[in-house]
Every structure is written in C-alpha cells, then in structure tokens.
Design an enzyme around this catalytic site. Structure first.
Site, PDB file in Angstrom:
ATOM      1  CG  ASN A   1      -5.233   4.751   0.807  1.00 41.99           C
ATOM      2  OD1 ASN A   1      -6.092   4.003   1.261  1.00 41.99           O
ATOM      3  ND2 ASN A   1      -3.935   4.581   1.067  1.00 41.99           N
TER       4      ASN A   1
ATOM      5  CD  GLU B   1      -5.740  -0.124   0.076  1.00 49.88           C
ATOM      6  OE1 GLU B   1      -5.930   0.563   1.111  1.00 49.88           O
ATOM      7  OE2 GLU B   1      -4.893  -1.028   0.001  1.00 49.88           O
TER       8      GLU B   1
ATOM      9  CD  GLU C   1      -2.739   1.214   2.515  1.00 50.77           C
ATOM     10  OE1 GLU C   1      -3.516   2.176   2.673  1.00 50.77           O
ATOM     11  OE2 GLU C   1      -2.665   0.259   3.317  1.00 50.77           O
TER      12      GLU C   1
ATOM     13  CD  GLU D   1      -6.630  -2.201   6.372  1.00 52.47           C
ATOM     14  OE1 GLU D   1      -5.901  -1.311   5.912  1.00 52.47           O
ATOM     15  OE2 GLU D   1      -7.829  -2.031   6.661  1.00 52.47           O
TER      16      GLU D   1
ATOM     17  CG  ASP E   1      -8.794   0.971   3.349  1.00 53.80           C
ATOM     18  OD1 ASP E   1      -8.455  -0.065   3.956  1.00 53.80           O
ATOM     19  OD2 ASP E   1      -8.150   2.031   3.410  1.00 53.80           O
TER      20      ASP E   1
END
Length: 392
Positions: A233, A265, A175, A352, A295
């Site tokens: 993101n 995401e 990420e 996560e 997410d």
C-alpha cells in the site's frame, strides 16, 4: 439480557397493539408506543434514551423518516428495526440512510408481527451489543514518541493476506499489511497507529520498512517455488516524491527481484487532487514493470475518472459490494459490471472482503475469479505465511 427501552412507532392502532403485546412477552424492560413521529419525539424527551425503535415509515404527520433524522440528532436511539413493507430499492436506501445517521440497523420485522422474528432480532441486538468493538478515542492512541520509538526499534512487522483463486483456492498473490508488535499492548492493527503516522509524516518510514521486509519474504518464496506477486500500500503523500520510483527500483535490484514481482495499491480517494509528480511516479513504476492496483474501487465518487487517467493494471473491488450482495440486489449488478469493465480494459480484478462460501459461490456466478478475505485466510506473520505457501 439487560432491561431495555423499546419504542414502537406505528400509526395503525391494531398493529401497534399486536406489537406491544408480543414485545411484553419477550422483552425485559419498558415497551413504549407512539402513533406518529411527533409522539415518539415527545417520548424520547421524557424517557432519556431508547435502546430499540421499531419504526413504521409511512405515517401521517411526522413520518418514520423524519423521526429517524430527529433520533440521530438527539443521540437517544441506539438501534432501529423497520416494520414497513416497501419496495426493495427504497428499503435499501432507507437502510443506508439509517447507517449514515449513525444508527444501528437490526433488520425488518414485517407485517403481521411475528413473535419468532421479534425474538431473533432481539438476540441479534444483544449479540451486537456484546461484540461491538469499542471506538478508539484519540486520547488512547499512542504518542508520536512511542510510534517513533517503535519504528526505530523495528517493532513494525509485515503481515501477509493471500489473494486466491475463487474456484479452487489456489494462491495468486498476497497483500502486505502493517502490524505493530508493541512491547506492552501486543499486536496492534493500523487503527491504533496510522492516524499518528499520517499526522506526523511517518508513513513513508513505515513503508520502506515494510517494503524491505516484503522483498526479503518474496525472495524466500521464490526459493520455495512460489514466486507470487506481493502488493504494497502506497500512501497518497508518498506519490509526490520524485525519488519514489527510483528508490523502489534500487531496492528491487538489491534483492535481485524483477519489478513484476511487486504491485502497489493506491486508493482512489488519494488520487483526487494528485499533482503531476504523482502521475509521473505511477507511469515510471508501470514502465519499470511493477503492477498498480486501484484499491477500494467504487468506494469514492470518481472511480471511472481515475481508472481512465492512471495506468492501473488491477482493480480491487471494495468489500462493501460483497457484504451487500444478499440484501441489496443492485450490488450483484455492479459486481458483474466491474467484471466486464476489467475484462474490457485488460486488467485483473480482485474482490475484497469474502467471508462466506455463499459469497464465494455467488461471485463465481458473477464472473469473478480472484478474491481476498477471511474465508480464505487472515493476515499472518512471515513464517506462518511461508508455511501457508508451502502447504504445511
């Protein structure tokens, strides 16, 4: 340890005597006692503040739950220790209530009272008081002029946090996260600048800087023989732009990278009132071949609705479920259900917030295969990430 004000809230006289006697042996400061919530409220009004409230829940008159609500409103209680024996489900609901009230939950004391347990909880309180990060006040946030200057000077840098296989630690993807190399304050996380960026519509500019940096890194990874997927993101405010998918496609072409090399995401909460243009962008990105991840799955109230309506190819399970596996048995049931859901939908699942090997082992038992968290690696700048990927 500094002097403390500790309040014992217990309606059974003998239990209260045992607790007060034990606390006086190990606590520097004042030990206060109350037989019910009403007495405890009166003590709060007279003493000014309480560092720790040791609270029985089931009492006649004002019970422990009512007292905790009052304690939160008064702002005079910092931390809470439970001393009631209740069903695990009710216990977890009570802990959630305590946290929602803004109080710090230290743990359970149980009955009969144990001097060793009291000492352990006091040690936890002291450690948390020392390690607790100070909340950032709005007045301490950088000015919009400072943020704009940082964007113009290229001070915002892409950091990379690996996604790995739970059973062997193999690299699956990463990420891309934002960090600000501030000339005077050092490396700053998003908590120091995201509020200002959202307020003054600067998020889009940050995204394109990070996206370009990430694509340059992705090209280097291909040269290292690690053509992994990078996730970026996307802020909800960007999804309404008709040019979003087109501009992403243009940059991928510029860097000679396939759309399958990137994923975007999007948080579930950002899609609650998404316009048609948002859905169009997501569909276009999927048609191009890009991945889409929901997410923080499970953190909102409409995860399943969003999952049905939008063309996601990956679920990222919110870290709170991992953090509560040990204390909240239902979290494990939720995780295994999400595993089955992802398999049924034919999409991948990333868990996560994995921070311990105990969590890793339990997640494997629940059927999870990909994770992200401090156990494996913290976010790192490009060169460190390239070294990580090459095994050096």
């Amino acid at each position: 340890m500094n002097d403390l004000n500790v309040l014992v809230l217990e309606d059974e006289p003998f239990q209260r005597l045992v607790a007060v006697t034990a606390l006086k042996k190990v606590v520097p400061g004042s030990i206060l006692e109350a037989a019910d919530g009403k007495e405890a409220v009166a003590i709060l009004e007279s003493c000014g503040h309480v560092d720790i409230a040791i609270c029985d829940l089931q009492m006649s008159g004002m019970d422990g739950l009512a007292f905790l609500r009052h304690a939160s409103l008064s702002g005079k209680v910092h931390s809470v220790i439970l001393s009631s024996e209740v069903d695990p489900i009710l216990r977890q609901a009570t802990i959630s209530m305590i946290e929602c009230l803004g109080l710090n939950f230290l743990g359970d004391l149980g009955k009969p009272f144990s001097l060793e347990r009291i000492t352990a909880l006091l040690t936890r309180y002291n450690a948390r008081r020392q390690d607790l990060p100070r909340q950032i006040e709005v007045a301490e946030l950088p000015s919009v002029a400072d943020v704009v200057r940082g964007l113009d000077n290229g001070e915002f840098e892409a950091y990379y946090q690996p996604k790995v296989a739970l059973d062997g630690g193999g690299l699956i993807g990463a990420e891309v996260l934002a960090r600000w190399n501030h000339p005077h304050l050092g490396v700053l996380p998003p908590s120091h600048f995201l509020y200002v960026m959202e307020t003054y519509n600067l998020v889009d500019k940050l995204f394109w800087q990070l996206f370009s940096q990430g694509l340059a890194t992705r090209r280097k990874l291909a040269q290292l023989g690690q053509p992994i997927n990078l996730a970026f993101n996307v802020h909800p405010s960007q999804l309404g732009s008709r040019a979003l998918a087109e501009n992403i496609s243009a940059l991928l072409t510029e860097f000679h990278l396939p759309p399958s090399s990137v994923m975007f995401e999007i948080t579930e909460t950002g899609l609650i009132s998404a316009p048609a243009s948002s859905l169009e962008n997501l569909v276009r990105l999927r048609i191009m071949g890009c991945g889409l991840a929901m997410d923080d799955f499970g953190a909102g109230y409409s995860s399943l609705d969003r999952l049905c309506e939008f063309p996601f190819s990956q679920i990222k399970l919110d870290r709170t479920f991992v953090q509560k596996m040990k204390t909240q048995p239902r979290s494990c049931a939720v995780i295994s259900s999400v595993v089955a859901l992802a398999q049924a939908l034919g999409i991948s699942l990333v868990v996560e917030g994995v921070e311990s090997d105990e969590q890793r082992v339990r997640l494997i038992e629940l059927g999870c295969s990909i994770a992200q968290g401090y156990l494996f690696a913290r976010p790192m700048p490009e060169q460190h990430f390239l070294d990580y990927c090459s095994g050096s």
